[in-house]
Design a protein around this motif. Sequence first.
Motif, PDB file in Angstrom:
ATOM      1  N   ALA A  62       0.915  -1.054   0.046  1.00 52.63           N
ATOM      2  CA  ALA A  62      -0.093   0.123  -0.206  1.00 52.63           C
ATOM      3  C   ALA A  62       1.053   1.278   0.035  1.00 52.63           C
ATOM      4  N   VAL A  63       2.096   1.252   0.770  1.00 53.32           N
ATOM      5  CA  VAL A  63       2.950   2.179   0.952  1.00 53.32           C
ATOM      6  C   VAL A  63       3.333   2.515  -0.756  1.00 53.32           C
ATOM      7  N   PHE A  64       3.823   1.527  -1.291  1.00 55.25           N
ATOM      8  CA  PHE A  64       4.307   1.742  -2.772  1.00 55.25           C
ATOM      9  C   PHE A  64       3.354   2.255  -3.599  1.00 55.25           C
ATOM     10  N   ALA A  65       2.106   1.486  -3.446  1.00 56.00           N
ATOM     11  CA  ALA A  65       1.006   2.022  -4.498  1.00 56.00           C
ATOM     12  C   ALA A  65       0.700   3.422  -4.342  1.00 56.00           C
ATOM     13  N   ARG A  66       0.763   3.767  -3.174  1.00 53.93           N
ATOM     14  CA  ARG A  66      -0.053   5.312  -2.840  1.00 53.93           C
ATOM     15  C   ARG A  66       1.038   6.523  -3.613  1.00 53.93           C
ATOM     16  N   LEU A  83       5.427  -5.230  -7.632  1.00 56.34           N
ATOM     17  CA  LEU A  83       5.930  -4.250  -8.396  1.00 56.34           C
ATOM     18  C   LEU A  83       5.766  -4.725  -9.910  1.00 56.34           C
ATOM     19  N   GLU A  84       6.263  -5.978 -10.249  1.00 51.94           N
ATOM     20  CA  GLU A  84       6.169  -6.106 -11.509  1.00 51.94           C
ATOM     21  C   GLU A  84       5.018  -6.538 -12.243  1.00 51.94           C
ATOM     22  N   GLN A  85       3.961  -7.084 -11.227  1.00 52.77           N
ATOM     23  CA  GLN A  85       2.578  -7.262 -11.879  1.00 52.77           C
ATOM     24  C   GLN A  85       1.906  -5.823 -11.719  1.00 52.77           C
ATOM     25  N   GLU A  86       2.088  -4.908 -11.164  1.00 53.87           N
ATOM     26  CA  GLU A  86       1.344  -3.709 -11.305  1.00 53.87           C
ATOM     27  C   GLU A  86       1.989  -2.496 -11.873  1.00 53.87           C
ATOM     28  N   TYR A  87       3.293  -2.446 -11.911  1.00 50.61           N
ATOM     29  CA  TYR A  87       3.902  -1.316 -12.782  1.00 50.61           C
ATOM     30  C   TYR A  87       4.675  -1.781 -14.002  1.00 50.61           C
ATOM     31  N   SER A  88       4.664  -2.965 -14.442  1.00 50.49           N
ATOM     32  CA  SER A  88       5.412  -3.561 -15.559  1.00 50.49           C
ATOM     33  C   SER A  88       5.192  -2.605 -16.726  1.00 50.49           C
ATOM     34  N   GLN A 126      16.292  -3.995  -1.329  1.00 54.62           N
ATOM     35  CA  GLN A 126      15.912  -4.952  -0.338  1.00 54.62           C
ATOM     36  C   GLN A 126      15.078  -6.126  -0.886  1.00 54.62           C
ATOM     37  N   SER A 127      14.862  -6.185  -2.210  1.00 53.19           N
ATOM     38  CA  SER A 127      13.685  -6.542  -2.677  1.00 53.19           C
ATOM     39  C   SER A 127      13.362  -7.910  -2.025  1.00 53.19           C
ATOM     40  N   GLN A 128      12.088  -7.847  -1.459  1.00 53.32           N
ATOM     41  CA  GLN A 128      11.584  -9.004  -0.729  1.00 53.32           C
ATOM     42  C   GLN A 128      10.889 -10.160  -1.330  1.00 53.32           C
ATOM     43  N   GLY A 129      11.056 -10.373  -2.542  1.00 53.01           N
ATOM     44  CA  GLY A 129      10.314 -11.601  -3.284  1.00 53.01           C
ATOM     45  C   GLY A 129       8.947 -11.105  -3.282  1.00 53.01           C
ATOM     46  N   HIS A 130       8.013 -10.808  -2.322  1.00 53.33           N
ATOM     47  CA  HIS A 130       6.707 -10.540  -2.421  1.00 53.33           C
ATOM     48  C   HIS A 130       6.673  -8.895  -3.111  1.00 53.33           C
ATOM     49  N   LEU A 131       7.589  -8.078  -2.832  1.00 51.06           N
ATOM     50  CA  LEU A 131       7.734  -6.745  -3.278  1.00 51.06           C
ATOM     51  C   LEU A 131       7.915  -6.466  -4.677  1.00 51.06           C
ATOM     52  N   ARG A 132       9.032  -7.501  -4.946  1.00 52.21           N
ATOM     53  CA  ARG A 132       9.153  -7.485  -6.583  1.00 52.21           C
ATOM     54  C   ARG A 132       8.217  -8.028  -7.320  1.00 52.21           C
ATOM     55  N   LYS A 133       7.387  -9.006  -6.923  1.00 54.50           N
ATOM     56  CA  LYS A 133       6.270  -9.665  -7.694  1.00 54.50           C
ATOM     57  C   LYS A 133       5.277  -8.590  -7.724  1.00 54.50           C
TER      58      LYS A 133
END
Lengths: 225, 225
Positions: A55-59, A130-135, A121-128
């Motif tokens: 949510a922090v990133f999405a904002r 970001l990839e599927q939301e902002y590719s 720091q990419s935490q797996g879940h974060l990378r995933k």
Amino acid sequence: MAQSDTVDRILDAAEELFAERGFSETSLRMITSKAKVNLAAVNYHFGSKNALIHAVFARFLTPFSATLETAFDELEAKCDGKPATLNQTLWALTESAVRMPQRNEKGISIFMRLLGLAYTQSQGHLRKFLEQEYSEPFSRFMRLLKEATPELSSVDRYWRIQFMLGATAFTMSSSDALIDILENKLGVHTTVQEIAARLVPFLAAGMTAPDKMLVSAPARPASVA
Amino acid sequence: MAQSDTVDRILDAAEELFAERGFSETSLRMITSKAKVNLAAVNYHFGSKNALIHAVFARFLTPFSATLETAFDELEAKCDGKPATLNQTLWALTESAVRMPQRNEKGISIFMRLLGLAYTQSQGHLRKFLEQEYSEPFSRFMRLLKEATPELSSVDRYWRIQFMLGATAFTMSSSDALIDILENKLGVHTTVQEIAARLVPFLAAGMTAPDKMLVSAPARPASVA
DNA sequence: CAGGGTGTCAAACGTATGTTTCAAACAGAC
DNA sequence: GTCTGTTTGAAACATACGTTTGACACCCTG
């Protein structure tokens, strides 16, 4: 300095703490006590700590990616048909980042630092996430870069893009600290905008550097077992 | 593939786990079970987890900094009196890193990744430790860079050095992943040595790029409150 | 005025962490 | 062989974490 709404207070606190300490090193208890809300509020409103990170990133990433799309649209319109230059492409990105409306004076640093953390720091879940939301804006940027550097081989371009990302992510993610160090050392104050103005020519020069260096020195001696 | 000595087994396991997961995300239990030693051995031999982190860095940084000193000595001897060129300076560093004797085939990646982590994850205590243990080769490198780029202002040089560090630390710290991605995408395999051979000209070109770009676009609009 | 949905709160849960403890095993010196 | 200091072993310690719970307050629609 914020809405009294719980969700936003949590996001504000989380954003700031994440930016200055990283994700694993920031506990929900730090966030909720900084935000002056109950501990359970995070799981109530967001579901989990990971979802809060998203949510922090999405904002900030959602409006940023919209701004970026517009900038790329304008760029392509201006060039109609012809590929944009490398400088234009890099500036379109930089301008979009620098001119994003900020919540406060620290906004731009936090923005940069979070982007840097997302890479390092990419935490797996974060990378995933970001990839599927902002590719889309990302691959569009890649396409523009490719068109702006037709003289490069795919392999050269790939590595040089990584070098650019590294220089940017690293510098911007520590921009606050680096600005402070420079101020103490030379008494010169710098803004993030000025860093960007120095970064872009550096990147452009590196990107268009002469060919891969001939490996003049011998490769590592065949493993002396 | 190691001495059966407890201390070394712990260091080997810790080094590998730190490199692939970061510091906070690696627990002592992971380390000790990978090393097949008792949990208490870490605190017995090293005192604390932080001290173990320091020991991991010291084990490869101490010989590396010695190698580096030698390389710089040779460089200065070769140039006798005259300042070394930027390319020579960067190659001296690169060669020293790439040619360090490695414990195994993953050694060079681990080495790079740890160096990257040292910069990005810097945990306060680590930064302090590195600064007071290895400041000498670092400032010597800085001095060489300064002599190699007399045309740059101090401020320009400062920022461009940060850009170089960022490109290097970032790329090298993810070198394994980046090599894999490229292999899947273009079917080209790359070694760390080849990355370095591409990185150096990129850095050199960026470092000697033409002046700071005129900020053509207006600065951020005076905060529309 | 009832009552269900929404949000807050203090407290607890289960788990994982770094660290400590203390007895047992080991090594080398005498 | 016995003694002494060093190293290992299994277990426990205290603490911090993310998450869940259930009681309580609030609002506002009926």
